[in-house]
Design a protein around this motif. Structure first.
Motif, mmCIF file in Angstrom:
data_model
loop_
_atom_site.group_PDB
_atom_site.id
_atom_site.type_symbol
_atom_site.label_atom_id
_atom_site.label_comp_id
_atom_site.label_asym_id
_atom_site.label_seq_id
_atom_site.Cartn_x
_atom_site.Cartn_y
_atom_site.Cartn_z
ATOM 1 N N ALA A 152 38.291 48.226 42.180
ATOM 2 C CA ALA A 152 39.595 48.449 41.560
ATOM 3 C C ALA A 152 40.470 47.209 41.641
ATOM 4 O O ALA A 152 41.355 47.012 40.804
ATOM 5 C CB ALA A 152 40.295 49.629 42.225
ATOM 6 N N ALA A 153 40.230 46.378 42.654
ATOM 7 C CA ALA A 153 41.034 45.164 42.849
ATOM 8 C C ALA A 153 40.257 44.191 43.719
ATOM 9 O O ALA A 153 39.287 44.574 44.396
ATOM 10 C CB ALA A 153 42.379 45.499 43.491
ATOM 11 N N LEU A 154 40.676 42.936 43.695
ATOM 12 C CA LEU A 154 40.046 41.912 44.518
ATOM 13 C C LEU A 154 41.106 41.115 45.251
ATOM 14 O O LEU A 154 42.242 40.995 44.795
ATOM 15 C CB LEU A 154 39.202 40.956 43.664
ATOM 16 C CG LEU A 154 37.993 41.557 42.961
ATOM 17 C CD1 LEU A 154 38.299 41.742 41.493
ATOM 18 C CD2 LEU A 154 36.770 40.673 43.153
ATOM 19 N N SER A 155 40.705 40.571 46.403
ATOM 20 C CA SER A 155 41.574 39.676 47.156
ATOM 21 C C SER A 155 40.745 38.480 47.602
ATOM 22 O O SER A 155 39.879 38.607 48.465
ATOM 23 C CB SER A 155 42.173 40.384 48.375
ATOM 24 O OG SER A 155 43.007 39.504 49.100
ATOM 25 N N VAL A 156 41.011 37.341 46.981
ATOM 26 C CA VAL A 156 40.278 36.107 47.288
ATOM 27 C C VAL A 156 41.281 34.966 47.309
ATOM 28 O O VAL A 156 41.978 34.716 46.322
ATOM 29 C CB VAL A 156 39.182 35.821 46.247
ATOM 30 C CG1 VAL A 156 38.492 34.492 46.553
ATOM 31 C CG2 VAL A 156 38.166 36.955 46.199
ATOM 32 N N MET A 157 41.354 34.259 48.429
ATOM 33 C CA MET A 157 42.285 33.143 48.555
ATOM 34 C C MET A 157 41.857 31.990 47.654
ATOM 35 O O MET A 157 40.674 31.837 47.335
ATOM 36 C CB MET A 157 42.371 32.686 50.012
ATOM 37 C CG MET A 157 41.116 32.055 50.545
ATOM 38 S SD MET A 157 40.984 31.935 52.363
ATOM 39 C CE MET A 157 42.633 31.813 52.952
ATOM 40 N N ALA A 158 42.801 31.167 47.255
ATOM 41 C CA ALA A 158 42.483 30.033 46.392
ATOM 42 C C ALA A 158 41.768 28.932 47.155
ATOM 43 O O ALA A 158 40.779 28.369 46.692
ATOM 44 C CB ALA A 158 43.761 29.490 45.748
ATOM 45 N N ALA A 159 42.267 28.611 48.352
ATOM 46 C CA ALA A 159 41.686 27.557 49.179
ATOM 47 C C ALA A 159 41.721 28.007 50.629
ATOM 48 O O ALA A 159 42.728 28.552 51.091
ATOM 49 C CB ALA A 159 42.453 26.247 49.011
ATOM 50 N N ASN A 160 40.615 27.786 51.331
ATOM 51 C CA ASN A 160 40.540 28.270 52.704
ATOM 52 C C ASN A 160 41.357 27.409 53.662
ATOM 53 O O ASN A 160 41.303 26.177 53.607
ATOM 54 C CB ASN A 160 39.087 28.331 53.162
ATOM 55 C CG ASN A 160 38.951 29.025 54.491
ATOM 56 O OD1 ASN A 160 38.933 28.383 55.540
ATOM 57 N ND2 ASN A 160 38.899 30.343 54.469
ATOM 58 N N ALA A 173 40.349 35.527 38.106
ATOM 59 C CA ALA A 173 41.528 35.948 37.347
ATOM 60 C C ALA A 173 41.161 36.285 35.909
ATOM 61 O O ALA A 173 41.711 37.214 35.313
ATOM 62 C CB ALA A 173 42.589 34.858 37.383
ATOM 63 N N ALA A 174 40.205 35.535 35.351
ATOM 64 C CA ALA A 174 39.798 35.752 33.955
ATOM 65 C C ALA A 174 39.046 37.059 33.767
ATOM 66 O O ALA A 174 38.901 37.536 32.631
ATOM 67 C CB ALA A 174 38.940 34.585 33.477
ATOM 68 N N ALA A 175 38.561 37.662 34.864
ATOM 69 C CA ALA A 175 37.798 38.903 34.758
ATOM 70 C C ALA A 175 38.676 40.098 34.394
ATOM 71 O O ALA A 175 38.165 41.145 33.992
ATOM 72 C CB ALA A 175 37.053 39.180 36.064
ATOM 73 N N GLY A 176 39.981 39.958 34.565
ATOM 74 C CA GLY A 176 40.888 41.000 34.117
ATOM 75 C C GLY A 176 41.148 42.117 35.106
ATOM 76 O O GLY A 176 41.824 43.097 34.768
ATOM 77 N N LYS A 177 40.654 42.004 36.339
ATOM 78 C CA LYS A 177 40.904 43.015 37.359
ATOM 79 C C LYS A 177 42.214 42.710 38.096
ATOM 80 O O LYS A 177 42.714 41.590 38.065
ATOM 81 C CB LYS A 177 39.760 43.012 38.381
ATOM 82 C CG LYS A 177 38.472 43.643 37.875
ATOM 83 C CD LYS A 177 38.597 45.155 37.853
ATOM 84 C CE LYS A 177 37.300 45.809 37.438
ATOM 85 N NZ LYS A 177 37.392 47.276 37.451
ATOM 86 N N LEU A 178 42.763 43.742 38.755
ATOM 87 C CA LEU A 178 43.878 43.481 39.652
ATOM 88 C C LEU A 178 43.418 42.462 40.685
ATOM 89 O O LEU A 178 42.390 42.667 41.343
ATOM 90 C CB LEU A 178 44.309 44.766 40.358
ATOM 91 C CG LEU A 178 45.286 45.690 39.632
ATOM 92 C CD1 LEU A 178 45.527 46.942 40.477
ATOM 93 C CD2 LEU A 178 46.603 44.982 39.343
ATOM 94 N N TYR A 179 44.153 41.392 40.823
ATOM 95 C CA TYR A 179 43.685 40.295 41.657
ATOM 96 C C TYR A 179 44.822 39.759 42.509
ATOM 97 O O TYR A 179 45.803 39.234 41.994
ATOM 98 C CB TYR A 179 43.086 39.189 40.778
ATOM 99 C CG TYR A 179 42.673 37.940 41.513
ATOM 100 C CD1 TYR A 179 42.269 37.961 42.842
ATOM 101 C CD2 TYR A 179 42.680 36.701 40.865
ATOM 102 C CE1 TYR A 179 41.897 36.800 43.511
ATOM 103 C CE2 TYR A 179 42.293 35.539 41.520
ATOM 104 C CZ TYR A 179 41.916 35.601 42.853
ATOM 105 O OH TYR A 179 41.552 34.450 43.517
ATOM 106 N N ILE A 195 47.639 29.558 37.580
ATOM 107 C CA ILE A 195 47.667 30.458 38.731
ATOM 108 C C ILE A 195 48.485 31.714 38.442
ATOM 109 O O ILE A 195 48.298 32.754 39.073
ATOM 110 C CB ILE A 195 48.185 29.726 39.982
ATOM 111 C CG1 ILE A 195 47.608 30.380 41.241
ATOM 112 C CG2 ILE A 195 49.711 29.682 40.033
ATOM 113 C CD1 ILE A 195 47.679 29.533 42.470
ATOM 114 N N GLY A 196 49.354 31.638 37.447
ATOM 115 C CA GLY A 196 50.109 32.816 37.044
ATOM 116 C C GLY A 196 49.246 33.881 36.409
ATOM 117 O O GLY A 196 49.697 35.015 36.217
ATOM 118 N N ALA A 197 47.982 33.564 36.083
ATOM 119 C CA ALA A 197 47.072 34.565 35.524
ATOM 120 C C ALA A 197 46.620 35.568 36.569
ATOM 121 O O ALA A 197 46.111 36.642 36.230
ATOM 122 C CB ALA A 197 45.851 33.878 34.907
ATOM 123 N N CYS A 198 46.769 35.239 37.853
ATOM 124 C CA CYS A 198 46.457 36.188 38.923
ATOM 125 C C CYS A 198 47.532 37.287 38.935
ATOM 126 O O CYS A 198 48.696 37.036 38.637
ATOM 127 C CB CYS A 198 46.425 35.491 40.272
ATOM 128 S SG CYS A 198 45.307 34.069 40.362
#
Length: 385
Positions: A152-160, A173-179, A195-198
């Motif tokens: 239903a959603a994902l949580s992935v940091m941009a840089a560790n 972000a391009a996959a269209g899921k809640l991110y 980054i605003g696409a997230c």
């Protein structure tokens, strides 16, 4: 009679601009532009921006101008920006909102290398409905292994924050899921286009030269009911409480002057220390970060010896300071407990030069000899007993 603590002795003054400070991923010094904005606001814009009189309206106008400037940097509608106290609050609030609005049987995909404020929030609100995302051999999230349809959603940091490894946030972000994207280490260090696409982005001022205790969300346009605290209608109802106007203006001033820098210094350090293993060596990483696995001796021994020489480094996330071998990031990447015990996180800033990196490399070599000597002397003492 002298009473009280002589803090000048206990806490020596540190000038990060002149010292060999290599822990920028933990925090950054307040940049001159942010400091100037802060001082001006403290002097002239201290009124509550929600008060009804004209003088307060002037403060409110500066607050909204800051929101517009921040939105322009990201190329988004200012209505998507809401201010908070930093990434920990920001991440917790996003998971609380997702938990309250997603179906009770919804699963959420989370990277196992996230910051503790993400991992612990996810566990708190989703429990056994977390799908821990796979990593590739370099430590980045393996996007080809993500089952987007089952989440239903994902949580992935941009840089560790520990290794500097960059995740494929653009593709996610391009996959269209809640991110939800914790971009605390990306913002101010890497290009911000897209980054605003997230759906949800969390940023933190003290990671890019702004003041601590200050951050922001980028929210989706449909998150009108998103609310962090119950209370007043500040931040369009997203976060109750009087805004920290000085902190907001300082944060925006810092981001306006933060630009990506060269990775030449980081690479020079890695080349100068071939006996150290570099975590995430086979993928793109932040230009300022090197997570090194020392050939021998614990992180804290390296840190203490380097500090005596004027170099400040860490053993991993500042949130796990003092816990040798506690890096869940390195564990998820397949490093052993012994290797984690020898890890050193080295992260620079915008004013750090290649010469500074090479000076650090020389200091590391000196410390290595010192630690070997200590070990030999200790062994000799034991044998003589």
């Amino acid at each position: 009679m002298h009473s009280g603590l002589d803090r000048s002795c206990v806490f020596p003054k540190l000038d990060p601009m002149k010292s060999h400070f290599f822990d920028y991923n933990a925090t950054t010094p307040l940049c001159p532009e942010a400091k100037a904005a802060w001082n001006a606001a403290v002097d002239d814009l201290w009124l509550n921006p929600s008060s009804p009189y004209r003088a307060a309206a002037r403060v409110h106008a500066h607050l909204e101008q800051a929101r517009e400037k921040l939105a322009a940097i990201f190329g988004i509608d200012p209505k998507r920006i809401a201010f908070n106290s930093g990434a920990t609050e920001g991440n917790n609030a996003v998971f609380a909102y997702l938990s309250a609005t997603l179906p009770e049987d919804a699963f959420i995909g989370v990277s196992p290398t996230e910051h503790p404020s993400v991992i612990e929030s996810a566990k708190c609100y989703f429990g056994d409905r977390i799908v821990w995302l796979e990593l590739d051999e370099s430590g980045a999230v393996a996007i080809e292994a993500i089952d987007f349809n089952g989440l239903a959603a994902l949580s992935v940091m941009a840089a560790n924050n520990e290794t500097g490894v960059l995740n494929p946030w653009q593709e996610i972000a391009a996959a269209g899921k809640l991110y939800h994207c914790d971009a605390s280490q990306w913002i101010g260090k890497m290009p911000l286009e897209g980054i605003g696409a997230c759906s949800y982005v969390v940023g933190c001022a003290h990671k890019f030269g702004g003041p601590p205790g200050m951050g922001f969300w980028i929210l989706p346009e449909a998150a009108g009911e998103f609310a962090c605290f119950a209370g007043g209608e500040q931040e369009s109802g997203h976060r109750a409480g009087t805004q920290n106007v000085a902190g907001i203006l300082a944060m925006v001033a810092a981001l306006e002057v933060a630009v990506p820098a060269s990775d030449a210094g980081r690479d020079a350090l890695v080349e100068a220390l071939p006996e150290f293993e570099l975590a995430g060596a086979r993928t793109n990483r932040l230009w300022n970060t090197a997570m090194m696995i020392a050939p021998k001796f614990s992180s804290m021994r390296w840190i203490r010896h380097l500090e005596k020489k004027g170099f400040l480094v860490s053993g991993g996330s500042a949130c796990s300071a003092g816990k040798e071998g506690a890096s869940h990031v390195l564990s998820a990447m397949g490093f052993t407990a012994e290797e984690m015990r020898r890890s050193l996180r080295i992260s620079s800033g915008w004013l750090t030069t290649v010469r500074d990196w090479l000076d650090l490399a020389a200091a590391v070599k000196e410390v290595h000899l010192e630690l070997k000597s200590e070990e030999a002397n200790s062994a000799s003492s034991v044998l003589s007993i």
